[in-house]
Design an enzyme around this catalytic site. Structure first.
Site, PDB file in Angstrom:
ATOM      1  N   ASP A  12      -1.460  -7.068   2.799  1.00  0.00           N
ATOM      2  CA  ASP A  12      -1.705  -8.511   2.915  1.00  0.00           C
ATOM      3  C   ASP A  12      -0.542  -9.275   3.548  1.00  0.00           C
ATOM      4  O   ASP A  12      -0.307 -10.450   3.235  1.00  0.00           O
ATOM      5  CB  ASP A  12      -2.043  -9.112   1.539  1.00  0.00           C
ATOM      6  CG  ASP A  12      -3.229  -8.416   0.906  1.00  0.00           C
ATOM      7  OD1 ASP A  12      -4.134  -8.007   1.653  1.00  0.00           O
ATOM      8  OD2 ASP A  12      -3.249  -8.269  -0.324  1.00  0.00           O
ATOM      9  N   LYS A  15      -1.579  -8.977   8.687  1.00  0.00           N
ATOM     10  CA  LYS A  15      -1.850  -8.091   9.821  1.00  0.00           C
ATOM     11  C   LYS A  15      -2.995  -8.621  10.695  1.00  0.00           C
ATOM     12  O   LYS A  15      -2.922  -8.567  11.915  1.00  0.00           O
ATOM     13  CB  LYS A  15      -2.201  -6.675   9.317  1.00  0.00           C
ATOM     14  CG  LYS A  15      -1.050  -6.021   8.575  1.00  0.00           C
ATOM     15  CD  LYS A  15      -1.453  -4.705   7.943  1.00  0.00           C
ATOM     16  CE  LYS A  15      -2.412  -4.796   6.790  1.00  0.00           C
ATOM     17  NZ  LYS A  15      -1.883  -5.440   5.577  1.00  0.00           N
ATOM     18  N   GLY A  39      -8.614  -6.210   3.827  1.00  0.00           N
ATOM     19  CA  GLY A  39      -9.207  -7.528   4.071  1.00  0.00           C
ATOM     20  C   GLY A  39      -8.257  -8.247   5.006  1.00  0.00           C
ATOM     21  O   GLY A  39      -7.177  -8.657   4.595  1.00  0.00           O
ATOM     22  N   HIS A  40      -8.613  -8.320   6.277  1.00  0.00           N
ATOM     23  CA  HIS A  40      -7.723  -8.891   7.294  1.00  0.00           C
ATOM     24  C   HIS A  40      -8.265 -10.248   7.742  1.00  0.00           C
ATOM     25  O   HIS A  40      -9.333 -10.329   8.340  1.00  0.00           O
ATOM     26  CB  HIS A  40      -7.595  -7.931   8.487  1.00  0.00           C
ATOM     27  CG  HIS A  40      -6.911  -6.639   8.121  1.00  0.00           C
ATOM     28  ND1 HIS A  40      -6.675  -5.631   9.008  1.00  0.00           N
ATOM     29  CD2 HIS A  40      -6.384  -6.224   6.930  1.00  0.00           C
ATOM     30  CE1 HIS A  40      -6.038  -4.644   8.387  1.00  0.00           C
ATOM     31  NE2 HIS A  40      -5.867  -4.981   7.123  1.00  0.00           N
ATOM     32  N   GLN A 221      -3.553  -1.843   4.697  1.00  0.00           N
ATOM     33  CA  GLN A 221      -2.670  -1.742   3.519  1.00  0.00           C
ATOM     34  C   GLN A 221      -1.219  -1.946   3.966  1.00  0.00           C
ATOM     35  O   GLN A 221      -0.994  -2.686   4.910  1.00  0.00           O
ATOM     36  CB  GLN A 221      -2.860  -0.396   2.806  1.00  0.00           C
ATOM     37  CG  GLN A 221      -4.187  -0.247   2.083  1.00  0.00           C
ATOM     38  CD  GLN A 221      -5.352   0.074   3.000  1.00  0.00           C
ATOM     39  OE1 GLN A 221      -5.320   1.062   3.705  1.00  0.00           O
ATOM     40  NE2 GLN A 221      -6.395  -0.728   2.998  1.00  0.00           N
TER      41      GLN A 221
HETATM   42  P1  GDP Z   1      -3.698  -8.739   5.944  1.00  0.00           P
HETATM   43  O1  GDP Z   1      -4.479  -7.917   4.998  1.00  0.00           O
HETATM   44  O2  GDP Z   1      -2.335  -8.182   6.190  1.00  0.00           O
HETATM   45  O3  GDP Z   1      -4.424  -9.020   7.225  1.00  0.00           O
HETATM   46  O4  GDP Z   1      -3.453 -10.141   5.225  1.00  0.00           O
HETATM   47  P2  GDP Z   1      -4.571 -11.008   4.430  1.00  0.00           P
HETATM   48  O5  GDP Z   1      -5.506 -11.575   5.408  1.00  0.00           O
HETATM   49  O6  GDP Z   1      -5.131 -10.217   3.313  1.00  0.00           O
HETATM   50  O7  GDP Z   1      -3.655 -12.106   3.761  1.00  0.00           O
HETATM   51  C1  GDP Z   1      -2.812 -12.925   4.515  1.00  0.00           C
HETATM   52  C2  GDP Z   1      -3.190 -14.388   4.230  1.00  0.00           C
HETATM   53  O8  GDP Z   1      -2.157 -15.236   4.709  1.00  0.00           O
HETATM   54  C3  GDP Z   1      -4.435 -14.839   4.940  1.00  0.00           C
HETATM   55  O9  GDP Z   1      -5.078 -15.794   4.146  1.00  0.00           O
HETATM   56  C4  GDP Z   1      -3.914 -15.466   6.235  1.00  0.00           C
HETATM   57  O10 GDP Z   1      -4.793 -16.468   6.755  1.00  0.00           O
HETATM   58  C5  GDP Z   1      -2.656 -16.093   5.732  1.00  0.00           C
HETATM   59  N1  GDP Z   1      -1.546 -16.181   6.711  1.00  0.00           N
HETATM   60  C6  GDP Z   1      -1.133 -15.277   7.630  1.00  0.00           C
HETATM   61  N2  GDP Z   1       0.013 -15.713   8.225  1.00  0.00           N
HETATM   62  C7  GDP Z   1       0.309 -16.896   7.668  1.00  0.00           C
HETATM   63  C8  GDP Z   1       1.398 -17.818   7.835  1.00  0.00           C
HETATM   64  O11 GDP Z   1       2.319 -17.617   8.597  1.00  0.00           O
HETATM   65  N3  GDP Z   1       1.368 -18.946   7.048  1.00  0.00           N
HETATM   66  C9  GDP Z   1       0.366 -19.200   6.160  1.00  0.00           C
HETATM   67  N4  GDP Z   1       0.420 -20.311   5.440  1.00  0.00           N
HETATM   68  N5  GDP Z   1      -0.654 -18.361   5.972  1.00  0.00           N
HETATM   69  C10 GDP Z   1      -0.667 -17.207   6.714  1.00  0.00           C
HETATM   70  P1  IMO Z   2      -4.914  -4.926   3.497  1.00  0.00           P
HETATM   71  O1  IMO Z   2      -5.236  -4.052   4.695  1.00  0.00           O
HETATM   72  C1  IMO Z   2      -3.442  -5.094  -0.587  1.00  0.00           C
HETATM   73  C2  IMO Z   2      -4.354  -1.697  -3.184  1.00  0.00           C
HETATM   74  C3  IMO Z   2      -5.302  -1.940  -4.336  1.00  0.00           C
HETATM   75  C4  IMO Z   2      -4.765  -0.931  -5.342  1.00  0.00           C
HETATM   76  C5  IMO Z   2      -4.377   0.256  -4.461  1.00  0.00           C
HETATM   77  C6  IMO Z   2      -5.425   1.337  -4.348  1.00  0.00           C
HETATM   78  O2  IMO Z   2      -5.782  -6.107   3.379  1.00  0.00           O
HETATM   79  O3  IMO Z   2      -3.460  -5.209   3.437  1.00  0.00           O
HETATM   80  P2  IMO Z   2      -7.784   1.530  -3.128  1.00  0.00           P
HETATM   81  O4  IMO Z   2      -8.965   0.625  -3.121  1.00  0.00           O
HETATM   82  O5  IMO Z   2      -7.191   1.775  -1.793  1.00  0.00           O
HETATM   83  O6  IMO Z   2      -8.040   2.802  -3.865  1.00  0.00           O
HETATM   84  O7  IMO Z   2      -6.674   0.740  -4.025  1.00  0.00           O
HETATM   85  O8  IMO Z   2      -4.126  -0.296  -3.173  1.00  0.00           O
HETATM   86  N1  IMO Z   2      -4.886  -2.070  -1.855  1.00  0.00           N
HETATM   87  C7  IMO Z   2      -4.492  -3.152  -1.174  1.00  0.00           C
HETATM   88  N2  IMO Z   2      -3.649  -4.141  -1.519  1.00  0.00           N
HETATM   89  N3  IMO Z   2      -4.017  -5.087   0.632  1.00  0.00           N
HETATM   90  C8  IMO Z   2      -4.846  -4.087   1.010  1.00  0.00           C
HETATM   91  O9  IMO Z   2      -5.329  -3.974   2.252  1.00  0.00           O
HETATM   92  C9  IMO Z   2      -5.149  -3.075   0.059  1.00  0.00           C
HETATM   93  N4  IMO Z   2      -5.946  -1.979   0.085  1.00  0.00           N
HETATM   94  C10 IMO Z   2      -5.762  -1.364  -1.089  1.00  0.00           C
HETATM   95  O10 IMO Z   2      -5.211  -3.251  -4.804  1.00  0.00           O
HETATM   96  O11 IMO Z   2      -3.599  -1.426  -5.941  1.00  0.00           O
HETATM   97 MG    MG Z   3      -5.501  -8.138   3.200  1.00  0.00          MG
END
Ligand code: GDP
Ligand code: IMO
Ligand code: MG
Length: 420
Positions: A12, A15, A39-40, A221
């Site tokens: 998270d 990415k 979840g991107h 991840q």
């Molecule tokens: P990912 O899994 O690495 O793609 O990250 P996620 O989407 O799960 O979580 C990142 C969250 O931070 C999302 O809600 C993005 O919209 C938000 N985000 C990403 N970059 C920034 C930033 O620079 N500032 C803020 N405020 N939000 C950001």
């Molecule tokens: P993105 O790509 C954050 C975590 C789960 C759990 C562990 C194992 O959005 O960054 P799994 O379902 O893979 O067996 O869970 O890994 N986990 C993540 N945490 N971002 C993710 O993906 C994750 N994908 C799995 O919460 O702790």
């Molecule tokens: Mg994510």
């Protein structure tokens, strides 16, 4: 030529947003591991979208997006996701490709994930319950079914055989759940997948590279969730690090150039497991609420804490990171004091390395304190007009890791990024 974007923490890191930002400079964007546990999040104009299976380059017309062999694919999620991107005018039949070697997540994999977590009691991993672990177990156990198998006339038979093996395991767990709805959706998803471009991913991508096309590999991840190098057993079931790009796409290591690592300006983790810089106080609540730190896949509150340079240095080492993107600097705007963990105290002894079994050791984070920048950082447009307080924070991290922090993301929008 292949560049890689991957997460350096526990996922998270942002990415989705960063891949979407860089995608304009590439011809092909490929996911190489993970599955719908990812979840991107990215923004198309004002509209937020969360991608779980489809690479984050999908909103760029003319860019090819490949789901690589190293991914585990949930066809139900894929079908839904294709419908949601189609609503934005994306033609998935034109620019989405799936490797025939990609392993499938079966409904019974999801049931097994749930059964396994339930059996662990207070030692549960905190899995997303998407069937990731059981699907990868069937891959390494040489039982799994792959995308290419759906085109074979005996697919249903193969499915039934694997399902009955799973049923025995579920019986051992004493786990009962009616999966008939899931199965119906699964077979609908399989029929849908047949209408997409199923390719031999390794020939496909190597041919593109030969033609001089630029490839961007998108990690899911984060490095601290890597099955080998993460905080085992509280990890995911794939190699999330740069080495996973080669096996997850079928490309040779010499083709990889830049490895762009993403870190938040602080740190989060969702699910169980060690997290030395975790804040269980009001600063942690502040980061969660201001940063909207709730899982993009499961909605669970994310655990929040200060940036951890011991873990980041480790992640830079195993990935060979060449550039860093720091996201969510804007979330720290209101804080007068910031902390950076630059050492661990492990069982009373100072350490600069990640211990073997983090959850067995007593790990305390040792911090260096910085002044906050106390301004609206979303207005910053260049490294030059950054306040000194922010420059100091970034410079320290830069020097500590010995990798340049080249980009600062200061908002969720596609263009909210500052380059050095
Ligand atoms: P990912 O899994 O690495 O793609 O990250 P996620 O989407 O799960 O979580 C990142 C969250 O931070 C999302 O809600 C993005 O919209 C938000 N985000 C990403 N970059 C920034 C930033 O620079 N500032 C803020 N405020 N939000 C950001
Ligand atoms: P993105 O790509 C954050 C975590 C789960 C759990 C562990 C194992 O959005 O960054 P799994 O379902 O893979 O067996 O869970 O890994 N986990 C993540 N945490 N971002 C993710 O993906 C994750 N994908 C799995 O919460 O702790
Ligand atoms: Mg994510």
């Amino acid at each position: 030529m292949v560049d890689v974007i991957l997460g350096l923490q526990w996922g998270d890191e942002g990415k989705g947003k960063i891949v979407d930002f860089f995608a304009k400079d590439y011809d092909l964007i490929a996911r190489f591991q993970g599955g719908p546990n990812a979840g991107h999040t990215l923004y198309v104009g004002e509209k937020k979208i969360v991608l779980h299976q489809i690479p984050s380059g999908i909103f760029h017309e003319e860019k090819i997006n490949l789901i690589g062999n190293g991914v585990v694919l949930d066809v139900v999620t894929l079908k839904k996701e294709c419908a949601s991107v189609a609503a934005f005018g994306v033609d998935v039949r034109k620019n989405l490709y799936v490797s025939e070697r990609t392993h499938l997540i079966l409904p019974t994999h999801r049931a097994l994930d749930k059964a396994s977590e339930l059996s662990k009691g207070d030692q549960k991993i905190g899995s997303t319950l998407k069937g990731i672990g059981p699907a990868y177990m069937d891959k390494t156990g040489r039982n799994g079914l792959r995308v290419g198998d759906i085109l074979h006339p005996n697919f249903k038979e193969q499915y039934a055989n694997l399902k009955s093996k799973h049923q025995q395991l579920l019986d051992n767990f004493n786990f009962q759940e009616d999966i008939s709805e899931w199965e119906k959706d699964f077979f609908d998803g399989v029929e849908f997948l047949k209408t997409l471009n199923i390719v031999n991913g390794e020939y496909f991508i190597n041919q593109k590279i030969k033609e001089g096309k630029k490839v961007l590999a998108e990690g899911a991840q984060g490095s601290m969730l890597d099955v080998d190098f993460g905080t085992f057993p509280f990890v995911t079931s794939s190699n999330t690090i740069s080495a996973g790009v080669c096996s997850g796409l079928g490309i040779p290591p010499q083709k990889i150039k830049d490895i762009i690592g993403i870190t938040k300006a602080y740190c989060t983790r969702v699910g169980s497991g060690p997290f030395p810089t975790e804040l269980l106080d009001e600063t942690g609540d502040f980061l969660r609420n201001t940063g909207n730190e709730f899982g993009s896949t499961t909605g669970r509150p994310r655990r929040c804490g200060w940036i951890d340079l011991v873990a980041l240095q480790f992640a830079c080492m195993i990935n060979g990171v060449t550039k860093i993107v720091m996201t969510k600097t804007d979330i720290l705007d209101a804080l007068t004091e910031l902390k950076v963990c630059d050492k661990y105290i492990v069982d009373g002894v100072e350490k600069s390395e990640i211990p073997f079994q983090m959850n067995h050791a007593d790990i305390k984070a040792s911090y260096r304190i910085f002044d906050g920048w106390n301004m609206d950082s979303s207005t910053i447009t260049s490294f030059d007009n950054m306040p000194d307080t922010m420059k100091n924070y970034i410079q320290y991290i830069n020097n500590f890791l010995n990798v340049p922090v080249k980009y600062i993301s200061n908002g969720p929008g596609r263009e909210q990024i500052v380059c050095s």
